[in-house]
Enzyme design. Sequence first.
Site, PDB file in Angstrom:
ATOM      1  N   GLU A  17     -22.022  12.686  36.983  1.00  0.00           N
ATOM      2  CA  GLU A  17     -21.217  11.456  36.986  1.00  0.00           C
ATOM      3  C   GLU A  17     -19.947  11.736  37.785  1.00  0.00           C
ATOM      4  OE1 GLU A  17     -20.527   9.875  33.068  1.00  0.00           O
ATOM      5  OE2 GLU A  17     -22.638   9.395  32.770  1.00  0.00           O
ATOM      6  N   HIS A  38     -13.391   0.957  33.799  1.00  0.00           N
ATOM      7  CA  HIS A  38     -14.668   1.456  34.306  1.00  0.00           C
ATOM      8  C   HIS A  38     -14.965   0.721  35.605  1.00  0.00           C
ATOM      9  CE1 HIS A  38     -18.831   2.630  34.648  1.00  0.00           C
ATOM     10  NE2 HIS A  38     -18.649   3.479  33.656  1.00  0.00           N
ATOM     11  N   ARG A  93     -13.128   8.126  38.358  1.00  0.00           N
ATOM     12  CA  ARG A  93     -13.296   6.670  38.263  1.00  0.00           C
ATOM     13  C   ARG A  93     -12.032   5.864  38.531  1.00  0.00           C
ATOM     14  NH1 ARG A  93     -15.421   6.229  32.126  1.00  0.00           N
ATOM     15  NH2 ARG A  93     -17.238   7.019  33.208  1.00  0.00           N
ATOM     16  N   HIS A 121     -11.867  -0.142  29.805  1.00  0.00           N
ATOM     17  CA  HIS A 121     -12.921   0.698  29.225  1.00  0.00           C
ATOM     18  C   HIS A 121     -12.407   1.699  28.198  1.00  0.00           C
ATOM     19  CE1 HIS A 121     -16.781   2.731  29.157  1.00  0.00           C
ATOM     20  NE2 HIS A 121     -16.274   3.860  29.609  1.00  0.00           N
TER      21      HIS A 121
HETATM   22  C1  SIN Z   1     -20.716   5.696  31.812  1.00  0.00           C
HETATM   23  O1  SIN Z   1     -21.843   5.942  31.416  1.00  0.00           O
HETATM   24  O2  SIN Z   1     -20.452   5.446  32.984  1.00  0.00           O
HETATM   25  C2  SIN Z   1     -19.608   5.690  30.838  1.00  0.00           C
HETATM   26  C3  SIN Z   1     -19.417   7.036  30.317  1.00  0.00           C
HETATM   27  C4  SIN Z   1     -18.003   7.221  29.939  1.00  0.00           C
HETATM   28  O3  SIN Z   1     -17.241   6.269  29.852  1.00  0.00           O
HETATM   29  O4  SIN Z   1     -17.631   8.364  29.763  1.00  0.00           O
END
Ligand code: SIN
Length: 502
Positions: free
Chosen positions: A109, A223, A271, A332
């Site tokens: 991620e 997010h 992010r 988020h």
């Molecule tokens: C996601 O799955 O993008 C969210 C995971 C997170 O907020 O850590």
Amino acid sequence: MNRAVDVVVIGAGAAGLSAALGLAATREVLVLSAGDGSTPWAQGGVSVAFGDDDPLDHAHDTDIAGAGFCDPRNVRALVEEGPQRVAEFIAHGALFDRREDGSLSRTLEGGHSHPRIVHAGGDATGAEVDRALRAAVRAAGVETMAGRTIGLTKSASGRVTGVLVQAGGETIRIDARAVVLATGGIGNAYLASTNPSAVRGDGIALALLAGASLVDMEFVQFHPTALFTGETRGQLPLVTEAVRGEGAVLRDARGRLIMAGRHPRADLAPRDVVAREIEAAMRRDGSDHVWLDARSIAPDVLRRRFPTVLAACASIGVDLLSEQIPVAPAEHFLCGGIQVDRDGATGVPGLYAVGEVAATGVHGANRLASNSLLEGLVFGRRVATALTLDLPASTESTSYEVVLTEDREPERIRAILTKYAGIRRDGAGLAAAAEELSALGNGPLATVARSVIAAATARQESRGCHWRSDYPHTDARWTEHVTITLDENGLPKTHDAARASA
Ligand code: SIN
């Protein structure tokens, strides 16, 4: 009706249930829950370094994402205790996805230098974490009760002695030797969020009323990719960052790659960076969304890995397999919160906090993806250990109560916070927000909103997920954190805002 237990935990997400589970063998614990928290909605997973990965690399990635504002000792606790907590959780019955050879499946991620996100049900990790923790807590004999905590009780010496809960149409007083706030974030203080509606910052307001401090409240994480459904209120469906981890890319209204040349990790930048670039693209194009293009990913991979996202897309008539899907940033996660030490102590005797509501400094100015479920497991256990080792023998007698008041105009408060404390902020907007909030009482949403606005006003630089268009650069002289307490009128006031020395 009054009753007494050893420890009351307020909140039944990953952090609260981990704390309760850790306490179950030695203490009588009661878990209070006002409704669905964020845990069951988490998609991506739990980030944890093991095997060919190194916890120190995980710490490094956490610090880079946190824009230099992480607490290094607490980050080490997170990444070094994490692998053992996850292994124990699996032993307790959590079912994470596995590869054909039986090893844990791991994905990437944003902000991670190594594929270290373990996941369950493809993109339904939170639901599995919730199921497994609830089962373990039930098996350990922990009692849970539905109800909204509206106040805390205190002794003459200032110790927290219990809680006031609204449940079944009455207000119940529960005495406790310790109270653990695990109430999650502040999503419902905004018009729209990925959080469910019960997540509204009550724990933050209760802690302030009890005399605790907040820290880093300006760092509200958006997010990058909530599914754009056309709805601008309430809980929005998430499109996990893991879709980009598997190769999806963001495109603007004209089909151009949004992240190309913007960051060395492109679509997998931290992010805050991705959310800002999306916001800029939307403003440039006069659009309320951008596009996520996952068509380079094999359909069987998308079906296996992202059933939740596929279903959400189908519900608005778009197909992740064959077309671009509309996405936009949404509130988020709160990176700051109630100031605590590594064992969750708030500084107010008898009052502890853990999980998203607490600020241990592990997220710095911007949380690294999938570090929050890990935070719940690690720091939930830490607070449990602290309360196992050190709990007063009996409750001090209650002398007074601190009680939440009702918000006067919740929707107006949400609109103000959304308008002025989104991804992009500036001094004029923050001043207007403070002025508009001044007539809106001292309820929990108003208190949360004022705290965010006050902290964002004080920090005259841009860092992590706090982006000020009037101070667009990170200023290395801003080394201190902004803390907040209540003044004599019950209004949040900032301290320690280290002004950049001229
Ligand atoms: C996601 O799955 O993008 C969210 C995971 C997170 O907020 O850590």
